[in-house]
Design a protein around this motif. Structure first.
Motif, PDB file in Angstrom:
ATOM      1  N   GLY A   1      -2.338  -7.599  26.040  1.00  0.00           N
ATOM      2  CA  GLY A   1      -1.581  -7.701  27.276  1.00  0.00           C
ATOM      3  C   GLY A   1      -2.137  -6.840  28.388  1.00  0.00           C
ATOM      4  O   GLY A   1      -2.949  -5.933  28.148  1.00  0.00           O
ATOM      5  N   THR A   2      -1.697  -7.092  29.601  1.00  0.00           N
ATOM      6  CA  THR A   2      -2.129  -6.302  30.749  1.00  0.00           C
ATOM      7  C   THR A   2      -1.643  -4.866  30.619  1.00  0.00           C
ATOM      8  O   THR A   2      -2.369  -3.928  30.966  1.00  0.00           O
ATOM      9  CB  THR A   2      -1.572  -6.904  32.051  1.00  0.00           C
TER      10      THR A   2
ATOM     11  N   ASN B   1      -2.389  -0.348  27.116  1.00  0.00           N
ATOM     12  CA  ASN B   1      -3.726  -0.800  27.500  1.00  0.00           C
ATOM     13  C   ASN B   1      -4.380   0.312  28.319  1.00  0.00           C
ATOM     14  O   ASN B   1      -3.833   0.767  29.317  1.00  0.00           O
ATOM     15  CB  ASN B   1      -3.606  -2.081  28.336  1.00  0.00           C
ATOM     16  N   GLY B   2      -5.551   0.740  27.906  1.00  0.00           N
ATOM     17  CA  GLY B   2      -6.249   1.833  28.571  1.00  0.00           C
ATOM     18  C   GLY B   2      -6.652   1.546  29.997  1.00  0.00           C
ATOM     19  O   GLY B   2      -7.089   2.459  30.719  1.00  0.00           O
ATOM     20  N   GLN B   3      -6.491   0.309  30.438  1.00  0.00           N
ATOM     21  CA  GLN B   3      -6.835  -0.029  31.824  1.00  0.00           C
ATOM     22  C   GLN B   3      -5.690   0.260  32.796  1.00  0.00           C
ATOM     23  O   GLN B   3      -5.833  -0.001  33.999  1.00  0.00           O
ATOM     24  CB  GLN B   3      -7.201  -1.511  31.916  1.00  0.00           C
ATOM     25  N   LEU B   4      -4.573   0.807  32.328  1.00  0.00           N
ATOM     26  CA  LEU B   4      -3.428   1.045  33.211  1.00  0.00           C
ATOM     27  C   LEU B   4      -3.771   1.958  34.378  1.00  0.00           C
ATOM     28  O   LEU B   4      -3.173   1.854  35.449  1.00  0.00           O
ATOM     29  CB  LEU B   4      -2.267   1.640  32.417  1.00  0.00           C
ATOM     30  N   SER B   5      -4.725   2.854  34.192  1.00  0.00           N
ATOM     31  CA  SER B   5      -5.078   3.759  35.284  1.00  0.00           C
ATOM     32  C   SER B   5      -5.881   3.063  36.378  1.00  0.00           C
ATOM     33  O   SER B   5      -6.164   3.663  37.414  1.00  0.00           O
ATOM     34  CB  SER B   5      -5.863   4.967  34.750  1.00  0.00           C
TER      35      SER B   5
ATOM     36  N   GLY C   1      -4.876 -13.408  24.908  1.00  0.00           N
ATOM     37  CA  GLY C   1      -4.612 -12.625  26.103  1.00  0.00           C
ATOM     38  C   GLY C   1      -4.616 -13.494  27.342  1.00  0.00           C
ATOM     39  O   GLY C   1      -4.976 -14.678  27.292  1.00  0.00           O
ATOM     40  N   ASN C   2      -4.214 -12.901  28.460  1.00  0.00           N
ATOM     41  CA  ASN C   2      -4.265 -13.663  29.704  1.00  0.00           C
ATOM     42  C   ASN C   2      -5.708 -13.814  30.156  1.00  0.00           C
ATOM     43  O   ASN C   2      -6.616 -13.140  29.653  1.00  0.00           O
ATOM     44  CB  ASN C   2      -3.380 -13.023  30.782  1.00  0.00           C
TER      45      ASN C   2
ATOM     46  N   GLY D   1       5.681 -11.764  33.905  1.00  0.00           N
ATOM     47  CA  GLY D   1       5.057 -10.468  34.128  1.00  0.00           C
ATOM     48  C   GLY D   1       4.601 -10.446  35.573  1.00  0.00           C
ATOM     49  O   GLY D   1       5.247 -11.014  36.453  1.00  0.00           O
ATOM     50  N   THR D   2       3.472  -9.801  35.850  1.00  0.00           N
ATOM     51  CA  THR D   2       2.944  -9.862  37.218  1.00  0.00           C
ATOM     52  C   THR D   2       2.540 -11.293  37.561  1.00  0.00           C
ATOM     53  O   THR D   2       2.528 -11.677  38.724  1.00  0.00           O
ATOM     54  CB  THR D   2       1.741  -8.917  37.388  1.00  0.00           C
TER      55      THR D   2
END
Length: 546
Positions: free
Chosen positions: A136-137, A160-164, A219-220, A301-302
Motif C-alpha cells: 500500500g501507499t 511504507n518507508g516512502q511516507l517521508s 499494489g496500486n 484512499g488518496t
C-alpha cells in the motif's frame, strides 16, 4: 577536500547519523533509515512533520520545528513523534482449492507451474513457505503461508518507508521525476521496508528466510512501477497510462529484495490507469466474475478505486479523492494511529473515541466523516458546506455544543476535543474529496446504464472503508444514494486476493482473465465526471432515508 559533518541523534532509539551541514532534518531522517511522515512530500505546506529539536551544545534549549524546512548547521538531538499506525490486516479470504504455483514434485524437487526455474532447497523437511503482500501507499502487510497445506504461518505489517516522501502517490511521482537519484531513493526506501516485512514474518513463524520460494505482491499502479523500476512519466499527467500492465515475474534478487534472494516474485496485472493489481485482487476476493450479482467495490484512499460488476460488464475507474479522507490537508488531521480521534458522536456535547484510549492529538478519516455528519445533523454546517456562527444555531442545540463554535483570527472553528478542531477550510477539503468519490461512482453506474437502486451490494474495502460508519458516509454524500443495508465492509480485500493467488494457481489465472475483461474508464478526460463532480460538492440536504 573533505568537509565537516555534524551528528544528528534521533530519539526514541536512539539512532545517530553523520550528515553534511545544510541538509534538512527530514533528509537526515531519511539517511538514518527513519520513516518520518511528511504528507506534503517536504514542501512545507502541511505542517505535519513537526519534531522537537534539542541542542547538544549544553544550553538545554529545545524547540518545535518543521523537519522539512529546518536545515542542520550543528549537532542536534531530534525527538520524533511516536504514533504507531493502526494497520488493517484481516480480510475475507474465499476458499480455494490448494494448487500453489510453487510445489514439490514426486522426487521432492521444487517446481513452478508457470515453468519458471526455482532454486531447490537443501532441506525439504518442514513447511514450503510463500508470502502474499499487500503493497500500500501508507502501509505494507505480509501473509506467510505453508504452501504444502495452505495453513497460515504469520501475519506482519509496517509503514511504507516512502511516507517521508509524501502521503500520496502524486507527491512521490513528482519526487521520482526529479532525476534518477531521487527515483532510486524512493525505490530503496520501499525495498528496505519490504525486506523488514519479510524478516518480521519469518521471525514470527520461526521460518528460515532462505526457504521462502514465492512472493505474490499486489499494489496500486505507482507502487508497482516504483518497485519494478518502471518509467513513471506516463502516470504523472493525463491520460495516466502505465508503462506496462503485466503480469510480471521476477526473482527477488532482481528487484533488490536482498532478504529473499531465492524467491520468485509474482506481480499480477494492473487493470489500467491508477487502478492497480490491489484492486484486481480485491475483485477476485469479492467473487467478481463468478456470479451475475450487480455489485460495486470501493476502496477509498488518496485515489478512490471503483469496480463494478453488472451482468457481463466489468468496469473500473479511479477517482482522485486526495489525502483529506486519510487526514491529509486537514489542520488537525493525521493517519489512523495512537491519539487519533476515530469516531465521533454528538448530543448535548461531543463524544470522541480515540485510538489507544490516549489524549487526542488529531483526527483520522473515519472520525472526520463522523464529525462532519454530526455537524450536518445538528445544523452547524449547511448543505453548501458553510460552517455557521454560534448565534445561528437552533435553540435546541445545547450550550456546550454552542461553546465549541469559536472564532480565531476572524475564522470559525469547531473544537472537538482539546486542541483538535475543524474549520471552514477542513470542511471544504472534505467536500472536494467526497465529491470526487461520489462523482466517480455515479459515472461508473451511468456508463453501465444503472442507477444506485440497481446495486445488490456495495463492498467497502481497505482500512478507511473498514472503520467508516456507512450511515455517516451516506449522510455526507460520499457513496451516492445507495441503500445503507446493501453496504458491506470487507476488510483488507487486496490482501485476501493476494493470498488466494498465492495458494491457487487457478485463482491466479482467473485474476488474469478478470483483468482482461475490465474496461477502464479514465475519469480525468470524461466531461460527465467534471459535471457530476461540481453537482456533488454540496452536502445532501437531509439524512439518508429521511
Amino acid at each position: 577536500m573533505a568537509y565537516d559533518k555534524v551528528t544528528i541523534t534521533f530519539a526514541p532509539g536512539p539512532r545517530s547519523v553523520e550528515v553534511p551541514p545544510g541538509i534538512t532534518i527530514l533528509e537526515a531522517a531519511r539517511l538514518a533509515g527513519l520513516n518520518l511522515a511528511a504528507p506534503c512530500g517536504g514542501t512545507g505546506r502541511c505542517g505535519k512533520c513537526l519534531v522537537k529539536v534539542m541542542s547538544t551544545q549544553g544550553d538545554h534549549s529545545q524547540q518545535w520545528v518543521l523537519a522539512c524546512q529546518t536545515t542542520v548547521t550543528n549537532s542536534l538531538t531530534v525527538e520524533l513523534p511516536g504514533s504507531p499506525l493502526l494497520i488493517l490486516e484481516k480480510g475475507q479470504v474465499q476458499p480455494v482449492d490448494l494448487d500453489p504455483a510453487v510445489f514439490l514434485d514426486d522426487r521432492g524437487a521444487v517446481k513452478h507451474r508457470a515453468g519458471i526455474p526455482v532454486e531447490n532447497l537443501a532441506d525439504t523437511e518442514g513447511p514450503l513457505p510463500g508470502l502474499a503482500v499487500d503493497l500500500g501507499t501508507t502501509t505494507l502487510v505480509g501473509y506467510l503461508y505453508d504452501l504444502t497445506n495452505g495453513q497460515p504461518l504469520a501475519v506482519a505489517s509496517r509503514e511504507n518507508g516512502q511516507l517521508s516522501y509524501g502521503a500520496d502517490v502524486i507527491s512521490r511521482l513528482a519526487y521520482a521525476l526529479k532525476g534518477d537519484a531521487h527515483y532510486r531513493e524512493l525505490w530503496q526506501a520501499l525495498a528496505e521496508s519490504l525486506d523488514k516485512l519479510f524478516l518480521d514474518c519469518c521471525r514470527q513463524a520461526g521460518v528460515n528466510l532462505c526457504s521462502v520460494r514465492e512472493i505474490v505482491i499486489v499494489g496500486n499502479t505507482p507502487m508497482v512501477h516504483l518497485l519494478l523500476n518502471l518509467p513513471v512519466l506516463g502516470l504523472a499527467a493525463a491520460p495516466f497510462q502505465p508503462a506496462a500492465r503485466g503480469p510480471f515475474y521476477s526473482s527477488a534478487s532482481e528487484l533488490g529484495l536482498t532478504s529473499l534472494k531465492g524467491a520468485v516474485c509474482y506481480l499480477p496485472p494492473l487493470i489500467g490507469g491508477f487502478v492497480g493489481s490491489d484492486a484486481l485482487a480485491a475483485a477476485l476476493a469479492q467473487g467478481f466474475g463468478l456470479s451475475a450479482t450487480t455489485q460495486l467495490l470501493v476502496d477509498i484512499g488518496t485515489n478512490g478505486e471503483i469496480l463494478l460488476q453488472a451482468g457481463e460488464q466489468l468496469l473500473a475507474a479511479s477517482a482522485p479523492a486526495g489525502p483529506a479522507l486519510e487526514g491529509g490537508n486537514i489542520h488537525c488531521g493525521m493517519l489512523a494511529g495512537t491519539g487519533a480521534i476515530s469516531k465521533v458522536t454528538m448530543d448535548y456535547d461531543v463524544h470522541p473515541v480515540v485510538i489507544g484510549d490516549s489524549k487526542p492529538v488529531g483526527i483520522c478519516g473515519s472520525g472526520l466523516v463522523d464529525a462532519i455528519a454530526e455537524m450536518l445533523r445538528l445544523h452547524m454546517i449547511d448543505s453548501s458546506g458553510r460552517l455557521v456562527k454560534s448565534s445561528e444555531l437552533p435553540p435546541v442545540i445545547s450550550f456546550k455544543i454552542k461553546q465549541r463554535l469559536q472564532q480565531k483570527h476572524g475564522h470559525n472553528r469547531f473544537i472537538l476535543s482539546g486542541g483538535v478542531y475543524l474549520d471552514q477550510k477542513d470542511i471544504r477539503e472534505v467536500q472536494l474529496a467526497k465529491a470526487a468519490v461520489a462523482a466517480g461512482i455515479q459515472v461508473v453506474l451511468t456508463e453501465a446504464g444503472l442507477g444506485a437502486a440497481a446495486l445488490e451490494a456495495l463492498s467497502l474495502a481497505g482500512g478507511f472503508g473498514n472503520y467508516l460508519n456507512p450511515a455517516n458516509a451516506l449522510r455526507i454524500g460520499l457513496l451516492g444514494e445507495v441503500d445503507c443495508s446493501k453496504i458491506h465492509q470487507v476488510g483488507n480485500a487486496a490482501g485476501s486476493g493476494a493470498i488466494m493467488m498465492l495458494l491457487s494457481f487457478t485463482a491466479r489465472e482467473r485474476a488474469e482473465a478478470l483483468s482482461r475483461r475490465f474496461r477502464h474508464l479514465e475519469l480525468a478526460n470524461d466531461e460527465r465526471y467534471r459535471e457530476v463532480f461540481i453537482n456533488q460538492l454540496n452536502f445532501p440536504d437531509k439524512e439518508c432515508g429521511v
